[in-house]
Structure formats: C-alpha cells, structure tokens
Design an enzyme around this catalytic site. Sequence first.
Site, PDB file in Angstrom:
ATOM      1  N   THR A   1       0.793  -1.276   0.096  1.00 48.54           N
ATOM      2  CA  THR A   1      -0.070  -0.107   0.085  1.00 48.54           C
ATOM      3  C   THR A   1       0.853   1.384   0.034  1.00 48.54           C
ATOM      4  O   THR A   1       1.928   1.265   0.514  1.00 48.54           O
ATOM      5  CB  THR A   1      -1.045  -0.083   1.333  1.00 48.54           C
ATOM      6  OG1 THR A   1      -1.348   1.150   1.380  1.00 48.54           O
ATOM      7  CG2 THR A   1      -0.076  -0.018   2.555  1.00 48.54           C
ATOM      8  N   ASP A   2       0.277   2.418  -0.608  1.00 49.48           N
ATOM      9  CA  ASP A   2       0.873   3.568  -0.452  1.00 49.48           C
ATOM     10  C   ASP A   2       0.985   4.354   1.073  1.00 49.48           C
ATOM     11  O   ASP A   2       1.752   5.081   1.238  1.00 49.48           O
ATOM     12  CB  ASP A   2       0.356   4.736  -1.313  1.00 49.48           C
ATOM     13  CG  ASP A   2      -1.337   5.095  -1.157  1.00 49.48           C
ATOM     14  OD1 ASP A   2      -1.716   4.281  -0.082  1.00 49.48           O
ATOM     15  OD2 ASP A   2      -1.863   5.817  -2.058  1.00 49.48           O
ATOM     16  N   GLU A   3       0.426   3.437   1.800  1.00 49.40           N
ATOM     17  CA  GLU A   3       0.209   3.968   3.288  1.00 49.40           C
ATOM     18  C   GLU A   3       1.611   3.925   4.002  1.00 49.40           C
ATOM     19  O   GLU A   3       1.687   4.792   4.991  1.00 49.40           O
ATOM     20  CB  GLU A   3      -0.954   3.436   4.070  1.00 49.40           C
ATOM     21  CG  GLU A   3      -2.250   3.636   3.362  1.00 49.40           C
ATOM     22  CD  GLU A   3      -3.519   3.481   4.289  1.00 49.40           C
ATOM     23  OE1 GLU A   3      -3.459   3.336   5.593  1.00 49.40           O
ATOM     24  OE2 GLU A   3      -4.694   3.432   3.832  1.00 49.40           O
TER      25      GLU A   3
ATOM     26  N   TYR B   1      -2.031  -0.508  10.760  1.00 51.25           N
ATOM     27  CA  TYR B   1      -2.241  -1.554   9.452  1.00 51.25           C
ATOM     28  C   TYR B   1      -1.053  -1.082   8.559  1.00 51.25           C
ATOM     29  O   TYR B   1      -0.279  -1.822   7.847  1.00 51.25           O
ATOM     30  CB  TYR B   1      -3.679  -0.899   8.684  1.00 51.25           C
ATOM     31  CG  TYR B   1      -3.333  -1.198   7.289  1.00 51.25           C
ATOM     32  CD1 TYR B   1      -3.515  -2.559   6.798  1.00 51.25           C
ATOM     33  CD2 TYR B   1      -3.502  -0.183   6.265  1.00 51.25           C
ATOM     34  CE1 TYR B   1      -3.519  -2.860   5.555  1.00 51.25           C
ATOM     35  CE2 TYR B   1      -3.299  -0.315   4.955  1.00 51.25           C
ATOM     36  CZ  TYR B   1      -3.712  -1.749   4.430  1.00 51.25           C
ATOM     37  OH  TYR B   1      -3.444  -1.880   3.135  1.00 51.25           O
TER      38      TYR B   1
ATOM     39  N   LYS C   1       1.823  -3.469   7.201  1.00 51.13           N
ATOM     40  CA  LYS C   1       2.323  -3.598   5.654  1.00 51.13           C
ATOM     41  C   LYS C   1       3.504  -3.099   5.560  1.00 51.13           C
ATOM     42  O   LYS C   1       4.436  -3.799   4.798  1.00 51.13           O
ATOM     43  CB  LYS C   1       1.200  -2.679   4.989  1.00 51.13           C
ATOM     44  CG  LYS C   1      -0.213  -3.134   4.890  1.00 51.13           C
ATOM     45  CD  LYS C   1      -0.294  -4.524   4.248  1.00 51.13           C
ATOM     46  CE  LYS C   1      -0.066  -4.600   2.812  1.00 51.13           C
ATOM     47  NZ  LYS C   1      -0.323  -6.023   2.367  1.00 51.13           N
TER      48      LYS C   1
HETATM   49  P1  NAD Z   1     -10.013  -7.486   1.638  1.00 48.45           P
HETATM   50  O1  NAD Z   1      -9.921  -7.116   3.200  1.00 48.45           O
HETATM   51  O2  NAD Z   1     -10.954  -7.183   0.861  1.00 48.45           O
HETATM   52  O3  NAD Z   1      -9.416  -9.017   1.362  1.00 48.45           O
HETATM   53  C1  NAD Z   1      -8.408  -9.394   2.234  1.00 48.45           C
HETATM   54  C2  NAD Z   1      -8.477 -11.150   1.895  1.00 48.45           C
HETATM   55  O4  NAD Z   1      -7.301 -11.783   2.504  1.00 48.45           O
HETATM   56  C3  NAD Z   1      -9.775 -11.727   2.333  1.00 48.45           C
HETATM   57  O5  NAD Z   1     -10.445 -12.567   1.328  1.00 48.45           O
HETATM   58  C4  NAD Z   1      -9.635 -12.597   3.644  1.00 48.45           C
HETATM   59  O6  NAD Z   1     -10.368 -13.665   3.716  1.00 48.45           O
HETATM   60  C5  NAD Z   1      -7.935 -12.968   3.221  1.00 48.45           C
HETATM   61  N1  NAD Z   1      -7.248 -13.303   4.488  1.00 48.45           N
HETATM   62  C6  NAD Z   1      -7.184 -12.196   5.407  1.00 48.45           C
HETATM   63  N2  NAD Z   1      -6.399 -13.002   6.519  1.00 48.45           N
HETATM   64  C7  NAD Z   1      -5.965 -14.147   5.897  1.00 48.45           C
HETATM   65  C8  NAD Z   1      -5.364 -15.307   6.526  1.00 48.45           C
HETATM   66  N3  NAD Z   1      -4.593 -15.221   7.650  1.00 48.45           N
HETATM   67  N4  NAD Z   1      -5.009 -16.274   5.642  1.00 48.45           N
HETATM   68  C9  NAD Z   1      -5.399 -16.205   4.256  1.00 48.45           C
HETATM   69  N5  NAD Z   1      -6.522 -15.399   3.793  1.00 48.45           N
HETATM   70  C10 NAD Z   1      -6.366 -14.233   4.741  1.00 48.45           C
HETATM   71  O7  NAD Z   1      -8.562  -6.664   0.992  1.00 48.45           O
HETATM   72  P2  NAD Z   1      -8.467  -5.826  -0.220  1.00 48.45           P
HETATM   73  O8  NAD Z   1      -8.805  -4.709  -0.061  1.00 48.45           O
HETATM   74  O9  NAD Z   1      -8.680  -6.449  -1.300  1.00 48.45           O
HETATM   75  O10 NAD Z   1      -6.543  -5.725  -0.076  1.00 48.45           O
HETATM   76  C11 NAD Z   1      -5.932  -6.726  -0.769  1.00 48.45           C
HETATM   77  C12 NAD Z   1      -4.392  -6.691  -0.701  1.00 48.45           C
HETATM   78  O11 NAD Z   1      -4.194  -5.369  -0.999  1.00 48.45           O
HETATM   79  C13 NAD Z   1      -3.919  -6.306   0.907  1.00 48.45           C
HETATM   80  O12 NAD Z   1      -2.705  -6.680   0.959  1.00 48.45           O
HETATM   81  C14 NAD Z   1      -3.866  -4.773   1.086  1.00 48.45           C
HETATM   82  O13 NAD Z   1      -2.919  -4.433   1.933  1.00 48.45           O
HETATM   83  C15 NAD Z   1      -3.718  -4.171  -0.381  1.00 48.45           C
HETATM   84  N6  NAD Z   1      -4.139  -2.933  -0.674  1.00 48.45           N
HETATM   85  C16 NAD Z   1      -5.440  -2.743  -0.535  1.00 48.45           C
HETATM   86  C17 NAD Z   1      -5.779  -1.544  -1.327  1.00 48.45           C
HETATM   87  C18 NAD Z   1      -7.219  -0.819  -1.071  1.00 48.45           C
HETATM   88  O14 NAD Z   1      -7.610   0.098  -1.553  1.00 48.45           O
HETATM   89  N7  NAD Z   1      -8.211  -1.954  -0.905  1.00 48.45           N
HETATM   90  C19 NAD Z   1      -5.012  -0.466  -1.619  1.00 48.45           C
HETATM   91  C20 NAD Z   1      -3.691  -0.814  -1.892  1.00 48.45           C
HETATM   92  C21 NAD Z   1      -3.170  -2.114  -1.293  1.00 48.45           C
HETATM   93  O1  DAU Z   2      -4.232   3.899   0.280  1.00 45.14           O
HETATM   94  C1  DAU Z   2      -4.324   2.503   0.283  1.00 45.14           C
HETATM   95  C2  DAU Z   2      -5.382   1.961   1.413  1.00 45.14           C
HETATM   96  O2  DAU Z   2      -6.531   2.415   0.981  1.00 45.14           O
HETATM   97  C3  DAU Z   2      -5.130   0.839   1.491  1.00 45.14           C
HETATM   98  O3  DAU Z   2      -3.921  -0.037   1.747  1.00 45.14           O
HETATM   99  C4  DAU Z   2      -6.404   0.100   2.526  1.00 45.14           C
HETATM  100  O4  DAU Z   2      -6.346  -1.603   2.419  1.00 45.14           O
HETATM  101  C5  DAU Z   2      -7.603   0.642   2.180  1.00 45.14           C
HETATM  102  O5  DAU Z   2      -8.518   0.351   3.208  1.00 45.14           O
HETATM  103  C6  DAU Z   2      -7.448   2.147   1.988  1.00 45.14           C
HETATM  104  O6  DAU Z   2      -7.294   2.823   3.277  1.00 45.14           O
HETATM  105  P1  DAU Z   2      -7.963   4.095   3.841  1.00 45.14           P
HETATM  106  O7  DAU Z   2      -8.054   4.308   5.075  1.00 45.14           O
HETATM  107  O8  DAU Z   2      -7.647   5.535   3.005  1.00 45.14           O
HETATM  108  O9  DAU Z   2      -9.526   3.656   3.048  1.00 45.14           O
HETATM  109  P2  DAU Z   2     -10.890   4.084   3.870  1.00 45.14           P
HETATM  110  O10 DAU Z   2     -11.921   3.632   2.759  1.00 45.14           O
HETATM  111  O11 DAU Z   2     -11.307   3.399   5.090  1.00 45.14           O
HETATM  112  O12 DAU Z   2     -11.118   5.560   3.994  1.00 45.14           O
HETATM  113  C7  DAU Z   2     -11.136   6.452   2.688  1.00 45.14           C
HETATM  114  C8  DAU Z   2     -11.142   7.956   3.360  1.00 45.14           C
HETATM  115  O13 DAU Z   2     -12.438   8.087   4.038  1.00 45.14           O
HETATM  116  C9  DAU Z   2     -10.319   8.271   4.627  1.00 45.14           C
HETATM  117  O14 DAU Z   2      -9.578   9.650   4.585  1.00 45.14           O
HETATM  118  C10 DAU Z   2     -10.860   8.110   5.907  1.00 45.14           C
HETATM  119  C11 DAU Z   2     -12.642   8.485   5.375  1.00 45.14           C
HETATM  120  N1  DAU Z   2     -13.763   7.732   5.774  1.00 45.14           N
HETATM  121  C12 DAU Z   2     -13.672   6.344   5.909  1.00 45.14           C
HETATM  122  C13 DAU Z   2     -14.684   5.691   6.349  1.00 45.14           C
HETATM  123  C14 DAU Z   2     -14.957   4.540   6.511  1.00 45.14           C
HETATM  124  C15 DAU Z   2     -14.637   8.699   6.372  1.00 45.14           C
HETATM  125  O15 DAU Z   2     -14.515   9.743   6.338  1.00 45.14           O
HETATM  126  N2  DAU Z   2     -15.792   7.903   6.903  1.00 45.14           N
HETATM  127  C16 DAU Z   2     -15.888   6.526   6.926  1.00 45.14           C
HETATM  128  O16 DAU Z   2     -17.176   5.890   7.402  1.00 45.14           O
END
Ligand code: NAD
Ligand code: DAU
Length: 363
Positions: free
Chosen positions: A141-143, A167, A171
């Site tokens: 992630t970019d975080e 989180y 990562k």
């Molecule tokens: P998600 O939470 O939707 O899915 C996570 C998946 O991992 C689920 O299917 C869950 O069952 C599985 N999982 C969790 N713990 C596990 C374990 N111990 N063993 C096997 N499987 C397990 O996540 P996502 O949003 O699809 O993100 C996927 C990946 O991409 C993550 O590594 C996250 O850090 C990264 N990422 C997400 C975003 C985003 O915006 N969602 C952005 C950048 C990077």
């Molecule tokens: O940047 C990549 C990341 O983006 C991934 O690594 C994470 O897995 C993914 O969850 C996401 O993280 P964020 O914290 O940025 O996403 P989230 O959707 O939780 O929140 C987006 C923005 O919205 C953040 O500034 C918090 C705000 N927010 C979120 C929720 C859930 C609100 O204002 N209200 C809310 O109820």
Amino acid sequence: MFDTTKIDSFKKRIMITGGAGFIGSHCCRYFVNKYPDYLIVNFDALTYAGNLGNLRDIETKDNYCFVLGDIRKSEEVSRIFERYKITDVIHLAAESHVDRSIKNPNVFVETNVLGTLNLLNVAKEFWKEDYSKHRFHHVSTDEVYGSLSENEHPFKETNKYMPHSPYSASKASSDHFVRAFHDTYGLNVTISNCSNNYGPNQFPEKLIPLVINNILNSKEIPVYGNGLNIRDWLYVEDHTSAIDLIFHEGINGETYNVGGHNEKTNLDIINDLIDLTLEVNKKTLKNVILKPRINFIQDRLGHDKRYAIDNTKIKALGWKPANSYKKNLEKTVRWYFKNQKWLEDVTNKEYQNYYKTMYKNGE
Ligand code: NAD
Ligand code: DAU
C-alpha cells in the site's frame, strides 16, 4: 475437488493469497481469463472480508481452484505448495482496514507480518533449486510512506517509510521482510505499493461501498473530521493489470508505485456518489431514495491527510489506467445497484455489530 493429476500440464501454478477478498477476487478473475495455461490456486482463510460469492463466474473453470487456508499456519501453506507444485505467488491476503487496526492491532501483525513471513519461508524452501524461475509478488500500500501535505510531491518509490496506523506499520514491516528475503537469500521478488482502490465487490467498511450502502438504506453518511483528507483513487481492474505487468515484466527486487493520478477529497467523492446514486436510481426507479444527510463525526485517530502516487516508474514499464474516474465510478454505483443481494448478504449481523461499535449511532 481439483484433479491434481493435471497439474504438470500448466505452465505456471500461481498461488494467489486473499483471492476471495476485494482486489484478490478481481486478480483471480483477470489471471484465470487471460492465462488459460496458468493454474490459479486461490488460498484464502475466508475471514469476514473473504467471500466466495465474488468468484461465481470463474469457480468452474479448469484453471482455477479454491483452497481454504490460513497464511498464519505455515504447515497449511507448505501442504498446498507441495500438493499444487506452486511455482509463483501473488500475495494479497491481509487484514486491510485501517479502522479495525486502530481497534485491534494484534491480528494485523499476525496476518500481515507473520503470515507474510510464513509464505516467504515456505517459498524459500520450495524454490531453493533455482530462485530465478519463481516469482514472489507482494501487494502493498501507499500508506507505508505516511502522509503528504497539500503541496508535497506525490510518493515515489524512493520515499522514506513513515507509516502511522497499525495497519500501515504492519504492511511496512511485511515489505521489509520481502526485501530482506531478496537481499539475504536471493528470492525473486517484486513489490507494488498501490493507492486506494474502488470497484465492485468491495466490502462496505471502506468509504465508497459504505457510502453507497448507506444511501441505499437511507442512512446518514459518516465523515471523519472535516472531510478534506485526500486519497488517490484507482479502479480495481487497473490495479490488477498493473499487478499482471509487474509480475511478468517487473525487475527482480524492485518496487513499483501504482496510483490513479486521481486525487479527491473525501467530500468530493461523497458528493459524486450522492449525485450518481440519485441519477442511477431515477433511471431505474428501483428504490425510494432521499437525498442523504452527511454527518461529520469524530476524526479517525492519526488520520493521514493526503496520499498521492507518482506513477512514473510503472508507466515506464508500459502501464496506464484504462478508463476515466467518472466512468468507473458510475460503473461501480451501477454494480452495487444491480447486486443489492450481495450487499445484503455481506451486511449481516456481524457487520451490523461492527457498524454499531465503530459509529456508535448504529442504525
Ligand atoms: P480485503 O480485506 O477485501 O481482502 C483480504 C482477503 O484476505 C480476504 O479474502 C480474507 O479472507 C483474506 N485473508 C485475511 N487473513 C487471511 C489469512 N490469515 N490467511 C489467508 N487469507 C486471509 O482486502 P483488499 O482490499 O482486497 O486488499 C488486498 C491487498 O491489497 C491487501 O494486502 C491490502 O493491504 C492491499 N491494498 C489494498 C488497497 C485497497 O484500496 N483496498 C490498496 C492498496 C493495497
Ligand atoms: O491507500 C491505500 C489504502 O486505502 C489501502 O492500503 C487500505 O487497505 C484501504 O483500506 C484504504 O485505506 P483508507 O483508510 O484510505 O480507506 P477508507 O476507505 O477506510 O477511507 C478513505 C477515506 O475516507 C479516509 O480518509 C477515511 C475516510 N472515511 C472512511 C470511512 C470508512 C470517512 O470519512 N468515513 C468513513 O466512514
């Protein structure tokens, strides 16, 4: 049950971890459809975020199989490596929600750090004859780079790691382990650090699906702080095409940042979603939806102000996002409209309890 006698006929046998989650399911679909000569082994523990309903359209394909397994248990990972003669890994399994990490950081270390270490250990053992033939791609992630001020240059791959939430700290740690296995043992690795994804099948704890779900259920929209935090939104299918490119063409040991070049404040996104949802609803005349109320609530602890990605390196590799933000956001809203049963299924009792705890005002 998958017929393992066919295994040797596949050119690659890729374990995709977390393939039942949001990005993982899109990644499985993309690889299964694009590469019929690869076997995709979806290894997922099916936590609250995992949902096999995301994969119905590919579950009967000959080059796909699902295995219930936990990356925290090395013996399970080993067993599956052995049974399916795994040649490569694309690692997405993780605890992925920042708010949950603030409430309960431990599981983030167990899954994101120790789970990744388990996978690396097993890969190191199984592929020891020739690491150059096997790729371990880690999705991050970019975080990990921390937070930008308004005028700062977007994150480059060379930025310092400065994670703030449990989180992002977990990562960041997993990224360091992946690099350490490359530097120390010579494992063939690539890492992608991606910005916020959106699209179909995202669990409604994340901003975009949560807002759509609340609008559909006439609930107010909870906005942390003043709503002016900025994220760089990327459509999930553009992320999977980037993973494909890095997995095949990325240089061993390198990191690639992936972003949509699409910075929006949370209020911008929410207003776009309100407009789109009301518009789509008018066209389909499906629900009675009132203009939703925005509720400014207590800010997220340690809330990062701004994320943005400098895409130069991944673009030089030949990647660019396929469609515009407006088109993709509309596609996303339409998907949730059409798939309200999916939303109902995932917003079950466990979700309702989660919502009450997180947002206090519950219903
Ligand atoms: P998600 O939470 O939707 O899915 C996570 C998946 O991992 C689920 O299917 C869950 O069952 C599985 N999982 C969790 N713990 C596990 C374990 N111990 N063993 C096997 N499987 C397990 O996540 P996502 O949003 O699809 O993100 C996927 C990946 O991409 C993550 O590594 C996250 O850090 C990264 N990422 C997400 C975003 C985003 O915006 N969602 C952005 C950048 C990077
Ligand atoms: O940047 C990549 C990341 O983006 C991934 O690594 C994470 O897995 C993914 O969850 C996401 O993280 P964020 O914290 O940025 O996403 P989230 O959707 O939780 O929140 C987006 C923005 O919205 C953040 O500034 C918090 C705000 N927010 C979120 C929720 C859930 C609100 O204002 N209200 C809310 O109820």
